[in-house]
Write an enzyme that holds these catalytic residues in place. Structure first.
Site, mmCIF file in Angstrom:
data_model
loop_
_atom_site.group_PDB
_atom_site.id
_atom_site.type_symbol
_atom_site.label_atom_id
_atom_site.label_comp_id
_atom_site.label_asym_id
_atom_site.label_seq_id
_atom_site.Cartn_x
_atom_site.Cartn_y
_atom_site.Cartn_z
ATOM 1 N N THR A 6 7.920 -3.915 -17.501
ATOM 2 C CA THR A 6 9.190 -3.226 -17.217
ATOM 3 C C THR A 6 10.222 -4.333 -16.628
ATOM 4 O O THR A 6 11.391 -4.244 -16.952
ATOM 5 C CB THR A 6 8.730 -2.171 -15.864
ATOM 6 N N TYR B 283 12.192 4.426 -20.142
ATOM 7 C CA TYR B 283 12.756 3.428 -20.985
ATOM 8 C C TYR B 283 11.733 2.712 -21.539
ATOM 9 O O TYR B 283 10.274 3.146 -21.596
ATOM 10 C CB TYR B 283 13.121 2.372 -19.733
ATOM 11 N N SER C 284 1.838 -3.971 -20.015
ATOM 12 C CA SER C 284 0.844 -4.672 -19.515
ATOM 13 C C SER C 284 -0.516 -3.789 -19.719
ATOM 14 O O SER C 284 -1.673 -4.240 -19.784
ATOM 15 C CB SER C 284 0.883 -5.295 -18.183
ATOM 16 N N THR D 227 3.467 -4.143 -14.347
ATOM 17 C CA THR D 227 3.098 -3.856 -13.098
ATOM 18 C C THR D 227 1.496 -3.316 -13.091
ATOM 19 O O THR D 227 0.789 -3.247 -12.443
ATOM 20 C CB THR D 227 3.860 -2.925 -12.190
ATOM 21 N N ASP D 228 1.477 -2.416 -14.367
ATOM 22 C CA ASP D 228 0.137 -1.788 -14.595
ATOM 23 C C ASP D 228 -0.998 -2.557 -14.636
ATOM 24 O O ASP D 228 -2.021 -2.088 -13.894
ATOM 25 C CB ASP D 228 0.244 -0.972 -15.846
ATOM 26 N N LYS E 246 -1.523 -1.786 -7.469
ATOM 27 C CA LYS E 246 -0.576 -0.733 -7.669
ATOM 28 C C LYS E 246 -1.230 0.441 -7.092
ATOM 29 O O LYS E 246 -2.052 1.091 -7.392
ATOM 30 C CB LYS E 246 -0.129 -0.694 -9.014
ATOM 31 N N GLU F 203 -25.831 4.302 0.644
ATOM 32 C CA GLU F 203 -25.774 5.309 -0.401
ATOM 33 C C GLU F 203 -26.777 5.316 -1.423
ATOM 34 O O GLU F 203 -27.391 6.068 -2.063
ATOM 35 C CB GLU F 203 -24.371 5.368 -1.256
HETATM 36 N N1 ASP Z 1 3.766 -0.029 -18.154
HETATM 37 C C1 ASP Z 1 4.589 -1.118 -17.606
HETATM 38 C C2 ASP Z 1 3.537 -2.308 -17.819
HETATM 39 O O1 ASP Z 1 2.732 -2.494 -17.208
HETATM 40 C C3 ASP Z 1 4.813 -0.804 -16.219
HETATM 41 C C4 ASP Z 1 5.581 -2.018 -15.465
HETATM 42 O O2 ASP Z 1 5.724 -3.119 -15.938
HETATM 43 O O3 ASP Z 1 6.091 -1.445 -14.356
HETATM 44 O O4 ASP Z 1 4.104 -3.081 -18.623
#
Ligand code: ASP
Length: 362
Positions: free
Chosen positions: A45, A59, A92, A125-126, A198, A319
């Site tokens: 992103t 986007y 990602s 971020t993923d 995340k 457990e």
């Molecule tokens: N789906 C995107 C990625 O991981 C989300 C992001 O970058 O925030 O590339």
């Protein structure tokens, strides 16, 4: 000259001497060459673009090239000599083990260059938490390696990518960031790549480490509060330069009414380890115990992790009797990080006791 006059004269000389010393320090600081930071771009992103400035969630990721990302933050030039390199242009969630290897090899090669002081990686971020942990385990350098990302594309109102990139370069350019392991810089915070995750999927304060951040960047200056106690980078027994391939490891999600279909399929596929993302303390339902035992008998490592978000801490022999079954307790690692560590560990050993040691130490 009266004593009072002499005193005030000495005062002025003293002040002048002080000013001269101060200005030479300032001149020295200004003349000192800036550190060299390489920014490796992989997409996400932070390189995203939306149709309108009101689009913060709708986007396309991985659109904007690294040259433009750097151009948009001219302030970087005051922090470091920054060069950019486009390694991939992907979202990602599409990262594969092969991509991890390509990226890690490039980072390793750059980290050995005497003209590189720090490395920044722009990432989605993923899965940034997986890539950061992988690099933390396998890159042998004390030089700062910093991953940055953003929750909003650069076209959105209140986009967060530019500041995150700036802060990431600040950290990568700082000698105070050396030997702290691979870091993720987002939303003013400097996190350890080992345990950041995340936790929110829609706002800029999306990342959390159960053990807190290592520090913060405030107005272009890093402030440090913690050290990572686990083994990383130069303290690691793993080195990307000696890893040829990553053994296949998958995650099976635990929930009420789950059956053994996914476990059987992964065993059949040839997985070398299964991370069981259990409920609570890595709990395994009674009907899955024999399925996982069978997988283990067939040579597949079984790692009990927890899908409890903030602090899924799995205790060995609680457990389930891990000693008896030859299973591994995933410690505090979330399932996706346990997947990375199991895969890296399996490049060196298939002994479940040794894999358990690795889970305690990294
Ligand atoms: N789906 C995107 C990625 O991981 C989300 C992001 O970058 O925030 O590339």
């Amino acid at each position: 000259m009266r004593l009072a006059q002499l005193r005030s004269c000495l005062h002025v000389f003293g002040l002048l001497a002080l000013l001269t010393a101060f200005s030479s320090t300032m001149t020295f600081a200004a003349d000192r060459p800036l550190p060299n930071v390489v920014v490796l771009a992989t997409g996400g992103t932070i390189a995203g673009a939306g149709a309108s400035s009101a689009n913060s969630a709708t986007y396309q990721a991985a659109k904007v090239p690294i040259s433009k990302l750097l151009e948009d933050v001219p302030q970087l030039g005051q922090v470091a000599n920054v060069t950019g390199e486009q390694v991939f242009q992907v979202a990602s969630e599409s990262f594969t083990n092969d991509d991890l290897m390509v990226l890690a090899r490039r980072v390793s090669a750059l980290s050995k260059q005497s003209d590189v002081d720090g490395i920044v990686i722009t990432h989605g971020t993923d899965t940034v938490e997986e890539t950061a942990y992988f690099l933390n385990l396998t890159i042998h350098t004390k030089k700062p390696i910093v991953l940055v990302a953003s929750m909003r594309p650069g076209t959105a109102m209140s986009a967060d990518g530019m500041l995150n990139l700036y802060d990431g370069v600040v950290v990568a350019a700082s000698s105070s960031a050396r030997d702290r392991g691979v870091m993720v810089v987002l939303n003013d915070n400097i996190y350890s790549g080992r345990d950041v995750s995340k936790m929110i999927n829609i706002s800029p304060n999306a990342f959390v480490s159960p053990w807190g951040s290592l520090g913060m960047v405030v107005e272009g200056k890093p402030y440090w509060f913690r050290l990572l106690d686990k083994r990383h980078t130069t303290h690691s027994e793993f080195n990307i330069d000696h890893i040829k391939t990553l053994p296949e490891v998958d995650v099976v999600y635990g929930y009420g009414n789950v059956d053994g279909t996914a476990i059987d399929a992964f065993v059949q596929k040839g997985d070398k380890a299964i991370i069981y993302a259990g409920t609570g303390n890595g709990a395994v339902p009674a009907r899955l115990v024999p399925v996982l035992q069978k997988a283990r008998e067939q040579g597949v490592q079984v790692v009990r992790s927890s899908h409890v978000n903030l602090g899924g801490f799995v205790v060995r022999n609680a457990e389930q009797p891990d000693d008896k079954y030859n299973w591994v307790a995933g410690h505090d690692l979330n399932p996706q990080k346990a997947k990375i560590l199991a895969s890296v560990a399996l490049t060196k050993t298939t002994n479940s006791r040794d894999i358990q040691r690795i889970f305690w130490e990294y």
